[in-house]
Design a protein around this motif. Structure first.
Motif, short mmCIF file in Angstrom:
data_model
loop_
_atom_site.label_atom_id
_atom_site.label_comp_id
_atom_site.label_asym_id
_atom_site.label_seq_id
_atom_site.Cartn_x
_atom_site.Cartn_y
_atom_site.Cartn_z
N PRO A 70 0.83 -1.22 0.00
CA PRO A 70 0.00 0.00 0.00
C PRO A 70 0.86 1.26 0.00
O PRO A 70 1.99 1.27 0.51
CB PRO A 70 -0.80 -0.13 1.30
N LYS A 71 0.34 2.32 -0.57
CA LYS A 71 1.09 3.58 -0.67
C LYS A 71 1.49 4.12 0.69
O LYS A 71 2.57 4.71 0.84
CB LYS A 71 0.25 4.62 -1.42
N GLU A 72 0.64 3.94 1.70
CA GLU A 72 0.96 4.49 3.02
C GLU A 72 2.14 3.76 3.68
O GLU A 72 2.68 4.23 4.69
CB GLU A 72 -0.25 4.43 3.94
N ILE A 86 8.12 3.23 9.27
CA ILE A 86 7.29 2.75 8.17
C ILE A 86 7.75 1.37 7.72
O ILE A 86 6.93 0.51 7.37
CB ILE A 86 7.30 3.75 7.00
N ALA A 87 9.06 1.13 7.73
CA ALA A 87 9.59 -0.17 7.34
C ALA A 87 9.09 -1.27 8.27
O ALA A 87 8.75 -2.38 7.82
CB ALA A 87 11.10 -0.14 7.32
N LYS A 88 9.02 -0.98 9.57
CA LYS A 88 8.50 -1.96 10.53
C LYS A 88 7.04 -2.27 10.26
O LYS A 88 6.61 -3.43 10.32
CB LYS A 88 8.70 -1.46 11.95
N LYS A 89 6.25 -1.23 9.97
CA LYS A 89 4.84 -1.44 9.66
C LYS A 89 4.70 -2.24 8.36
O LYS A 89 3.81 -3.09 8.23
CB LYS A 89 4.12 -0.09 9.54
#
Length: 386
Positions: A70-72, A86-89
């Motif tokens: 996803p873009k997010e 963001i990498a962890k998510k």
């Protein structure tokens, strides 16, 4: 060594394909070398050695399953902390949708299946991964063997009622090796490992019962402890060089490991740039200079993977690695840097990487300080002129 021998003998028995999986991507070339050391004739094309996530990524591609992010969960900015969050998510998303999804290959034609599958460092694996591999990639009459030591459970995976690694249904009981394949009979590391297990694992795990563990430390090599200040790691680098020189330890035989890559980066920088010495190094992580580059946040994951893939235990130079990336490796001389928040499993994993020489550095408030003070020499005493 046991895994390599089993892999070759399996191929000789059935002539089919062999899959060897690890969790640690740095181990691929090392396992390749171990198999090469087995003095038998066999075609390398029948052996696939890979990490779990890399193997599944290829399998998804071969099955026509496109990984969509996803873009997010995509980030192209310059802030490293934001990129890491963001990498962890993104990793959580990929794990749930693809890598741990037991139905991901349902109704798909699997291009390659294996008559023998060997999984190393099973303690690092989730049960879902094992189920996926067995369900979709093992031939119907194939064999699948798991290798591991529950006391190196650095990721906190679940254990069973016997305090051994909890694996999925369908596998037999653990078969315990009755001798050490890493150490020689007179290795000075064995009694230290035994004592550490008794001190920190007697209520958590079944302990090893190898008669060779009754040996005592010898006067051969260096076996010492020291303390350190995390704000003055340059001094630690100087002392490591001094110990190596006094004991005539070749740089290729030296590995410095820690659970914290940040501390290792500082040490690596000091080794390479000090006015007193300039050592060549090989690391499983990006250098301090690279991490300070303005574009590092955009590609830090790719750089990290590249460093791990390029790690070679016999590179001729001093090695620095996180304990996580060094699982499965061994080195004649280990300098183990322990942090206050390290658990006993992390420390034991570090200790058992050493074949002959071990120097342990602990912080002043470490819960392990008293143990090493009572079982090893003071490093400062070993540096005094003889």
């Amino acid at each position: 060594m046991v895994l390599a021998g089993r892999a070759v003998s399996a191929h000789k028995r059935h002539g089919g394909r062999i899959l060897i999986l690890t969790f640690n991507i740095t181990l691929r070339s090392y396992i390749h070398d171990k198999i090469s050391a087995v003095r038998e004739d066999f075609p390398w094309g029948k052996f696939d050695i890979n990490s779990y996530h890399r193997f599944i990524t290829f399998a998804l591609n071969n099955s026509g399953i496109q990984i969509e992010i996803p873009k997010e969960l995509q980030y192209d900015g310059d802030d490293l902390s934001t990129a890491q969050i963001i990498a962890k998510k993104r990793d959580v998303f990929l794990e749930e949708k693809y890598y741990s999804n037991e139905r991901i290959f349902s109704n798909k034609d699997i291009e390659t299946k294996y008559e023998t599958i060997l999984i190393d460092e099973i303690l690092d694996y989730k049960p879902e991964w094992i189920k996926i591999i067995r369900s979709f990639f093992l031939e119907e009459a194939g064999e699948m063997i798991l290798f591991g030591d529950e006391k190196q459970n650095i990721y906190g995976r679940a254990l069973d009622v016997e305090r051994r690694s909890k694996v999925v249904e369908g596998f037999g009981r653990w078969i315990i090796l009755t001798r050490s394949f890493r150490y020689s009979d007179n290795s000075p590391i064995i009694p230290l490992v035994e004592a550490f297990q008794k001190a920190f694992f007697s209520k958590t795990y079944q302990l090893d019962n190898d008669e060779s563990f009754q040996l005592r430390l010898t006067n051969v090599g260096v076996h010492a402890w020291g303390s350190y200040n995390k704000d003055h790691l340059e001094h630690l680098a100087l002392q490591i060089i001094e110990i190596a020189k006094k004991n005539a330890i070749h740089p290729n035989d030296i590995s410095i490991i820690s659970s914290q890559e940040g501390a290792l980066r500082v040490l690596d920088y000091s080794f390479r740039t000090s006015a007193v010495h300039k050592e060549r190094t090989l690391c499983t992580f990006p250098s301090l200079e690279v991490t300070k580059h303005p574009k590092y946040s955009k590609s830090y994951q790719g750089i990290s993977v590249s460093k791990k893939n390029g790690f070679n235990l016999n590179s001729g130079v001093m090695k620095l690695s996180s304990t996580h990336s060094f699982k499965g490796f061994e080195s004649p001389a280990i300098f183990l840097i322990i942090h206050d928040k390290d658990n006993p499993e992390m420390v034991l994993t570090g200790l058992t990487r050493a074949k002959e020489n071990i120097v342990v550095y602990v912080e002043h408030d470490s819960p392990f300080l008293d143990f090493f003070m009572s079982h090893l020499d003071d490093v400062n005493a070993t540096l005094k002129p003889s």
